[in-house]
Scaffold this active site. Sequence first.
Site, PDB file in Angstrom:
ATOM      1  N   GLY B  25       0.806  -1.212   0.000  1.00  0.00           N
ATOM      2  CA  GLY B  25       0.000   0.000   0.000  1.00  0.00           C
ATOM      3  C   GLY B  25       0.843   1.268   0.000  1.00  0.00           C
ATOM      4  N   ILE B  26       0.193   2.404   0.258  1.00  0.00           N
ATOM      5  CA  ILE B  26       0.899   3.692   0.218  1.00  0.00           C
ATOM      6  C   ILE B  26       1.542   3.944   1.579  1.00  0.00           C
ATOM      7  CG2 ILE B  26       0.735   6.165  -0.257  1.00  0.00           C
ATOM      8  CD1 ILE B  26      -1.617   5.597  -2.039  1.00  0.00           C
ATOM      9  N   HIS B  27       2.701   3.340   1.766  1.00  0.00           N
ATOM     10  CA  HIS B  27       3.483   3.620   2.965  1.00  0.00           C
ATOM     11  C   HIS B  27       4.461   4.736   2.614  1.00  0.00           C
ATOM     12  CE1 HIS B  27       6.945   1.246   1.401  1.00  0.00           C
ATOM     13  NE2 HIS B  27       6.001   0.552   0.811  1.00  0.00           N
ATOM     14  N   ALA B  28       5.482   4.929   3.446  1.00  0.00           N
ATOM     15  CA  ALA B  28       6.342   6.109   3.302  1.00  0.00           C
ATOM     16  C   ALA B  28       6.992   6.207   1.920  1.00  0.00           C
ATOM     17  CB  ALA B  28       7.418   6.089   4.395  1.00  0.00           C
TER      18      ALA B  28
END
Lengths: 148, 100
Positions: B25-28
Amino acid sequence: MNLKKPLTVETISLDLQGDSKEAILAEMVDLLVASGHIRDRDAVLKAVLEREKRMSTGMQNGIAIPHGKTDSVDCLVAALGIKRAGVDFGALDGQPSNIFVMTVSPDSRTGPHIQFLAEISRPLNDASVRAKLLAATSPDEVLHLLIG
Amino acid sequence: MDSDRKPTKAAAALTREVTVLNRYGIHARPAALLVKAATGFAGEILLEKNGVQVNAKSIMGLLTLEGNHGAKLKIHAAGPDAAAAVAALADLFERKFYED
């Protein structure tokens, strides 16, 4: 909210001493050790340092979110540290970092990390909350600002 | 949920739907890639999930979206380079942010 449980007064430091990225990371891993959920301090530090090498977790507006994955933890653990003077973390916006949120999660599970990031980013995205965090005088105050 | 959107902006803006394909997913890191891509464009770029819109040039903003694997998002871009901006950001989603 359960996801905010990882952050406790024991894993909050208002006055990080380190003057380098490496020193800050080691200090924050020690905070996590204090939470009692880490089996292997060195494995956690290694995971966090390796992640940092791939791309700095220094973001924007003074916020850094160092993290790592390791089977030295059974669930997501988190620490928050403040260094008012700021440290060069190689941040995306080139500014020194002064608010650090570290998370360490098990290798196998991916969902909780994204959820925790979302929860913690909502208050941190607010400039007035960041200013209050930098002026906070107790870990309880920090928790209250982030969790309400 | 779109009640406060200005008609002029809506008319000038481009929108494309994308899906979060990478496992984590949209992590850092994906958020940083999106910000780096978005800041290269002059116009406003927003990412939307479930009616919530955030500035695509703000990492902490992107992280608040909780863009988990499989999430459906919309890219909105305005300005003279809107088409290129939408294409650049959509490309990152399609390439799974260069991860699994």
